[in-house]
Motif scaffolding. Structure first.
Motif, PDB file in Angstrom:
ATOM      1  N   PRO A   1      39.360  30.755  59.287  1.00 39.71           N
ATOM      2  CA  PRO A   1      38.381  30.132  58.802  1.00 39.71           C
ATOM      3  C   PRO A   1      36.897  30.933  59.185  1.00 39.71           C
ATOM      4  O   PRO A   1      36.157  31.112  58.185  1.00 39.71           O
ATOM      5  CB  PRO A   1      38.279  28.849  59.038  1.00 39.71           C
ATOM      6  N   ALA A   2      36.968  31.562  60.015  1.00 45.61           N
ATOM      7  CA  ALA A   2      35.848  32.446  60.308  1.00 45.61           C
ATOM      8  C   ALA A   2      35.608  33.578  59.640  1.00 45.61           C
ATOM      9  O   ALA A   2      34.323  34.103  59.298  1.00 45.61           O
ATOM     10  CB  ALA A   2      35.701  32.751  61.790  1.00 45.61           C
ATOM     11  N   TRP A   3      36.633  34.254  58.851  1.00 47.82           N
ATOM     12  CA  TRP A   3      36.581  35.289  57.968  1.00 47.82           C
ATOM     13  C   TRP A   3      36.841  34.979  56.652  1.00 47.82           C
ATOM     14  O   TRP A   3      35.878  35.236  55.877  1.00 47.82           O
ATOM     15  CB  TRP A   3      37.776  36.198  58.474  1.00 47.82           C
ATOM     16  N   MET A   4      37.638  34.171  56.322  1.00 45.97           N
ATOM     17  CA  MET A   4      38.112  33.553  55.030  1.00 45.97           C
ATOM     18  C   MET A   4      37.053  32.319  54.730  1.00 45.97           C
ATOM     19  O   MET A   4      37.648  31.335  54.707  1.00 45.97           O
ATOM     20  CB  MET A   4      39.563  33.366  54.846  1.00 45.97           C
ATOM     21  N   THR A   5      35.775  32.635  54.616  1.00 47.41           N
ATOM     22  CA  THR A   5      34.784  31.346  54.305  1.00 47.41           C
ATOM     23  C   THR A   5      34.801  30.944  52.888  1.00 47.41           C
ATOM     24  O   THR A   5      35.663  31.683  52.132  1.00 47.41           O
ATOM     25  CB  THR A   5      33.293  32.003  54.618  1.00 47.41           C
ATOM     26  N   ALA A   6      34.097  29.887  52.627  1.00 44.91           N
ATOM     27  CA  ALA A   6      34.087  29.509  51.010  1.00 44.91           C
ATOM     28  C   ALA A   6      33.577  30.789  50.450  1.00 44.91           C
ATOM     29  O   ALA A   6      34.073  30.898  49.106  1.00 44.91           O
ATOM     30  CB  ALA A   6      33.220  28.216  51.100  1.00 44.91           C
ATOM     31  N   ASP A   7      32.580  31.458  50.694  1.00 39.91           N
ATOM     32  CA  ASP A   7      31.913  32.619  50.009  1.00 39.91           C
ATOM     33  C   ASP A   7      33.015  33.554  49.663  1.00 39.91           C
ATOM     34  O   ASP A   7      33.105  34.056  48.671  1.00 39.91           O
ATOM     35  CB  ASP A   7      30.792  32.972  50.587  1.00 39.91           C
ATOM     36  N   MET A   8      33.735  33.944  50.840  1.00 38.95           N
ATOM     37  CA  MET A   8      34.865  34.846  50.495  1.00 38.95           C
ATOM     38  C   MET A   8      35.842  34.503  49.687  1.00 38.95           C
ATOM     39  O   MET A   8      36.285  35.341  48.885  1.00 38.95           O
ATOM     40  CB  MET A   8      35.493  35.253  52.106  1.00 38.95           C
ATOM     41  N   CYS A   9      36.425  33.321  49.723  1.00 38.02           N
ATOM     42  CA  CYS A   9      37.312  32.838  48.797  1.00 38.02           C
ATOM     43  C   CYS A   9      36.885  32.785  47.365  1.00 38.02           C
ATOM     44  O   CYS A   9      37.734  33.347  46.510  1.00 38.02           O
ATOM     45  CB  CYS A   9      37.740  31.218  49.079  1.00 38.02           C
ATOM     46  N   THR A  10      35.607  32.511  47.283  1.00 43.56           N
ATOM     47  CA  THR A  10      35.034  32.423  45.929  1.00 43.56           C
ATOM     48  C   THR A  10      35.036  33.880  45.466  1.00 43.56           C
ATOM     49  O   THR A  10      35.429  34.355  44.334  1.00 43.56           O
ATOM     50  CB  THR A  10      33.554  31.815  45.746  1.00 43.56           C
ATOM     51  N   GLY A  11      34.521  34.945  46.328  1.00 45.43           N
ATOM     52  CA  GLY A  11      34.510  36.257  46.010  1.00 45.43           C
ATOM     53  C   GLY A  11      35.805  36.875  45.829  1.00 45.43           C
ATOM     54  O   GLY A  11      35.950  37.825  44.337  1.00 45.43           O
ATOM     55  N   VAL A  12      36.951  36.538  46.333  1.00 42.45           N
ATOM     56  CA  VAL A  12      38.402  37.076  45.896  1.00 42.45           C
ATOM     57  C   VAL A  12      38.652  36.314  44.560  1.00 42.45           C
ATOM     58  O   VAL A  12      39.074  37.222  43.826  1.00 42.45           O
ATOM     59  CB  VAL A  12      39.395  36.404  47.060  1.00 42.45           C
ATOM     60  N   LEU A  13      38.335  35.098  44.257  1.00 44.84           N
ATOM     61  CA  LEU A  13      38.565  34.690  43.098  1.00 44.84           C
ATOM     62  C   LEU A  13      37.914  35.208  41.707  1.00 44.84           C
ATOM     63  O   LEU A  13      38.534  35.650  40.692  1.00 44.84           O
ATOM     64  CB  LEU A  13      38.385  33.162  42.968  1.00 44.84           C
ATOM     65  N   GLU A  14      36.555  35.670  42.126  1.00 47.52           N
ATOM     66  CA  GLU A  14      35.870  36.314  41.102  1.00 47.52           C
ATOM     67  C   GLU A  14      36.409  37.400  40.929  1.00 47.52           C
ATOM     68  O   GLU A  14      36.679  38.154  39.677  1.00 47.52           O
ATOM     69  CB  GLU A  14      34.481  36.721  41.778  1.00 47.52           C
ATOM     70  N   ARG A  15      36.788  38.440  41.909  1.00 47.47           N
ATOM     71  CA  ARG A  15      37.614  39.502  41.603  1.00 47.47           C
ATOM     72  C   ARG A  15      39.023  39.322  40.966  1.00 47.47           C
ATOM     73  O   ARG A  15      39.491  40.331  40.140  1.00 47.47           O
ATOM     74  CB  ARG A  15      37.863  40.365  43.143  1.00 47.47           C
ATOM     75  N   HIS A  16      39.758  38.384  41.114  1.00 48.16           N
ATOM     76  CA  HIS A  16      40.729  38.177  40.330  1.00 48.16           C
ATOM     77  C   HIS A  16      40.683  37.976  38.922  1.00 48.16           C
ATOM     78  O   HIS A  16      41.283  38.496  38.020  1.00 48.16           O
ATOM     79  CB  HIS A  16      41.635  36.842  40.817  1.00 48.16           C
ATOM     80  N   LEU A  17      39.473  37.196  38.681  1.00 48.04           N
ATOM     81  CA  LEU A  17      39.271  37.028  37.268  1.00 48.04           C
ATOM     82  C   LEU A  17      38.841  38.247  36.659  1.00 48.04           C
ATOM     83  O   LEU A  17      39.033  38.627  35.217  1.00 48.04           O
ATOM     84  CB  LEU A  17      37.970  35.847  37.030  1.00 48.04           C
ATOM     85  N   ASP A  18      38.155  39.224  37.344  1.00 47.66           N
ATOM     86  CA  ASP A  18      37.873  40.457  36.983  1.00 47.66           C
ATOM     87  C   ASP A  18      39.156  41.304  36.367  1.00 47.66           C
ATOM     88  O   ASP A  18      39.106  42.222  35.587  1.00 47.66           O
ATOM     89  CB  ASP A  18      36.828  41.374  37.834  1.00 47.66           C
ATOM     90  N   GLY A  19      40.260  41.048  37.372  1.00 47.98           N
ATOM     91  CA  GLY A  19      41.415  41.675  36.829  1.00 47.98           C
ATOM     92  C   GLY A  19      42.115  41.425  35.930  1.00 47.98           C
ATOM     93  O   GLY A  19      42.833  41.876  35.216  1.00 47.98           O
ATOM     94  N   LEU A  20      41.791  40.171  35.430  1.00 49.73           N
ATOM     95  CA  LEU A  20      42.285  39.697  34.048  1.00 49.73           C
ATOM     96  C   LEU A  20      41.482  40.147  32.933  1.00 49.73           C
ATOM     97  O   LEU A  20      41.633  39.742  31.669  1.00 49.73           O
ATOM     98  CB  LEU A  20      42.125  38.068  34.112  1.00 49.73           C
ATOM     99  N   GLY A  21      40.155  40.675  33.347  1.00 50.93           N
ATOM    100  CA  GLY A  21      39.406  41.363  32.427  1.00 50.93           C
ATOM    101  C   GLY A  21      38.430  40.083  31.651  1.00 50.93           C
ATOM    102  O   GLY A  21      38.018  40.239  30.633  1.00 50.93           O
ATOM    103  N   ARG A  22      38.390  39.136  32.523  1.00 51.48           N
ATOM    104  CA  ARG A  22      37.607  38.040  31.894  1.00 51.48           C
ATOM    105  C   ARG A  22      36.435  37.595  32.805  1.00 51.48           C
ATOM    106  O   ARG A  22      36.519  37.735  33.966  1.00 51.48           O
ATOM    107  CB  ARG A  22      38.480  36.714  31.832  1.00 51.48           C
TER     108      ARG A  22
END
Length: 201
Positions: free
Chosen positions: A180-201
């Motif tokens: 949890p110290a590394w994979m914070t809420a902001d980091m989780c959201t950032g990864v999801l943002e990148r995933h959506l970028d990978g969908l081209g959306r």
């Protein structure tokens, strides 16, 4: 005059006690006696609502699945109503997907129990039905998100992308619980943002 107890409220109190125990000490400690102590109740009071530990754990698992599924379902209309490619749709998708992840204390406790129950269902058959329902509920929501984001893609692509999204959510959930110290809420959201970028959306 005897005290009137709301049975639904009492069951929620017991469920919350189970969740707190799992979050701190794991599923193995969630016995009727430990749960009664955590809830500040007599064991007999817990047995009034749950015949045994299997019934208690099954009910708790179902409650967690219901909470997670409800958050996702509540967010789906906003995803499907927002204009394709708009900031509103992206925000709605992130809100929906965040319903699965431990982005705050309440969701972290639920996510911890959700993962523990799903894992336990491999060797505790009485949990298998809820484990299957859990997967179906989350998979259905993920599938609808992918379909909304990629309406022109063929069905085979949508299935693969839904599975990729599910794997991302599971991985983030586990990583955030373990680190949890590394994979914070902001980091989780950032990864999801990148995933959506990978969908081209």
């Amino acid at each position: 005059m005897p005290k009137i107890v709301d049975p639904d409220a009492r069951r929620r109190e017991v469920v919350d006690a189970v969740l707190r125990i799992i979050a701190v000490d794991g599923l193995e400690r969630a016995s009727l006696r430990e749960v009664a102590d955590e809830a500040g109740l007599a064991v007999g009071s817990v047995r009034h609502y749950f015949a045994g530990s299997e019934e208690l754990l099954t009910f708790t698992f179902a409650s967690v699945v219901d909470r997670i599924a409800a958050r996702m379902e509540d967010s789906l209309p906003a995803v499907e109503a927002a204009a394709p490619g708009s900031p509103a749709r992206r925000a709605a998708v992130l809100t929906l997907l965040g319903g699965v992840l431990p982005l705050d204390e309440e969701r972290a406790v639920e996510a911890c129990a959700w993962m523990a129950f799903r894992n336990a269902a491999r060797i505790r058959p009485f949990l298998s039905a809820e484990a299957d329902r859990s997967h179906r509920q989350v998979a259905a929501a993920a599938g609808r998100v992918v379909a909304a984001l990629m309406p022109e893609e063929p069905q085979e692509t949508l299935v693969l992308e839904a599975e990729r999204l599910l794997a991302t959510l599971d991985g983030l959930c586990m990583h955030a619980l373990l680190q949890p110290a590394w994979m914070t809420a902001d980091m989780c959201t950032g990864v999801l943002e990148r995933h959506l970028d990978g969908l081209g959306r």
